[in-house]
Structures are given as structure tokens and as C-alpha cells.
Scaffold this active site. Structure first.
Site, PDB file in Angstrom:
ATOM      1  N   HIS A  15       0.839  -1.203   0.000  1.00  0.00           N
ATOM      2  CA  HIS A  15       0.000   0.000   0.000  1.00  0.00           C
ATOM      3  C   HIS A  15       0.879   1.260   0.000  1.00  0.00           C
ATOM      4  CE1 HIS A  15      -3.626   2.359   1.680  1.00  0.00           C
ATOM      5  NE2 HIS A  15      -2.614   3.204   1.737  1.00  0.00           N
ATOM      6  N   GLU A  16       1.879   1.293   0.890  1.00  0.00           N
ATOM      7  CA  GLU A  16       2.741   2.482   0.987  1.00  0.00           C
ATOM      8  C   GLU A  16       3.589   2.637  -0.273  1.00  0.00           C
ATOM      9  OE1 GLU A  16       1.803   4.419   3.117  1.00  0.00           O
ATOM     10  OE2 GLU A  16       0.761   2.994   4.394  1.00  0.00           O
TER      11      GLU A  16
HETATM   12 ZN   LIG Z   1      -2.554   5.278   1.940  1.00  0.00          ZN
END
Ligand SMILES: [Zn+2]
Length: 194
Positions: free
Chosen positions: A158-159
């Protein structure tokens, strides 16, 4: 320090910085004081917002850096016992990843209800591999590798997406996108007055 880090706070969709491909951080002279100060501020903001991860574009800096803090809990400790040694399920404290390279595992893809500090009130299933490896530089300037499964592996992915200008709304199912349509419009409307 040239950057007023205290002024850095969460940047919300649809801010253009969230859609840019972030730039590599120059480490040729080691980790600069600016990078250190920004990392500390990112950890502070992540804690204030009760997040488990935060990428530099989310505080308005198009830099390839993220911070992660997935806490230890009973479930993660139990699951860890069944995995190969060295596979992490939690960080047990904040970790800074500079110029990370994230490699998702091949194999099992799992859906999970993800949220994002830059997309308040928006959640939906995002399908990702259950495991991933990240190689990055730490604040000491040394390269290291973390292999993870579960929520931590999801967090890396996600990051890392943030560093490529990718958001969860790009990866959600059509149903989830419809469900979040009103909340997205609301954010877009508010963009002008923030
Ligand atoms: Zn995010």
C-alpha cells in the site's frame, strides 16, 4: 534543516502530489538532516492519525520514503510461529524505509478492507498477495531487507503504491468504488477550500 517539518501534515485526495511518481532520495552523502527530520515528522503524524503506515507524498513531499508501524498482537505472534523464520508479521515499533523496492510474492492473493489516511471515510476490498519483501535504506544509511506476510506485507505494498502515485481507489472492486462514490465526490469538492 531547510524544511519546516512541523508545517507538514496529511495531504488529502485529490492533491496532485498523491498522483506523482515520487523521486529517489539522494543518499550519496548519507542520510541528510532533512530526511531525518521528515522521517521523524512522518512517524509523529502516523501516530497522531493512528495509522499503521504513511508515505512521504501523504505529507506533501514527492520522496521515495515510507514509515510503517504494525503492532505486535496475539494473533500475529501465533501466526508467526507457523511461518518460516525471518518472515515478519509486525514491526513492534516504527520503521523508516528510504528508497524502498517492494517485491510482492507470487501466489495467494487475498482481499482485505483497506483504508488510507489521505482518503478519509473510504474503505474497500483491495486484492494483493499475502506476502512481500522490501529492500530499503534505513536512517543509518545501511541497506536492509524485510520479508513479511499478512497485514505488514499489505502495508508495504500500500505504501509503495503511494510512491508510484497509485491509490486504493484504483485497485478496488467496481462495487467498492460505487459504495465510495459520494465520499470521493465530497473530498473532491472540499479540495478547493482546504
Ligand atoms: Zn494510503
Amino acid at each position: 534543516v531547510a524544511i519546516d517539518v512541523k508545517s507538514l501534515g496529511i495531504v488529502f485526495y485529490p492533491a496532485p502530489v498523491l498522483r506523482q511518481r515520487a523521486a529517489e532520495i539522494d543518499l550519496s552523502r548519507g542520510v541528510s538532516d532533512d530526511v531525518r527530520a521528515v522521517a521523524a515528522r512522518m512517524i509523529e503524524v502516523m501516530r497522531e492519525e493512528e495509522g499503521i503506515g504513511l508515505a512521504a507524498p501523504q505529507i506533501g513531499l514527492s520522496w521515495r520514503m515510507f514509515v510503517v508501524d504494525v503492532p505486535k498482537n496475539e494473533e500475529r505472534v501465533e501466526r508467526g510461529a507457523g511461518l518460516s523464520p525471518g518472515v515478519m508479521l509486525y514491526t513492534d515499533g516504527p520503521v523508516v524505509y528510504i528508497n524502498p523496492k517492494v517485491t510482492p510474492a507470487t501466489g495467494e492473493i487475498t482481499p482485505y478492507d483497506e483504508g488510507c489516511l489521505s482518503l478519509p471515510k473510504i474503505t474497500g476490498h483491495v486484492r494483493r498477495p499475502d506476502a512481500a519483501t522490501v529492500t530499503a535504506y534505513g536512517l543509518d544509511g545501511e541497506q536492509f531487507t524485510h520479508s513479511a506476510a499478512g497485514l505488514l506485507a499489505r502495508c508495504f505494498q500500500h505504501e509503495n503504491d503511494h510512491l508510484d502515485g497509485v491509490l486504493i481507489i484504483d485497485k478496488m472492486s467496481e462495487i467498492a468504488r460505487l459504495k465510495n462514490r459520494a465520499a470521493l465526490r465530497e473530498l473532491e469538492k472540499r479540495a478547493g477550500v482546504r
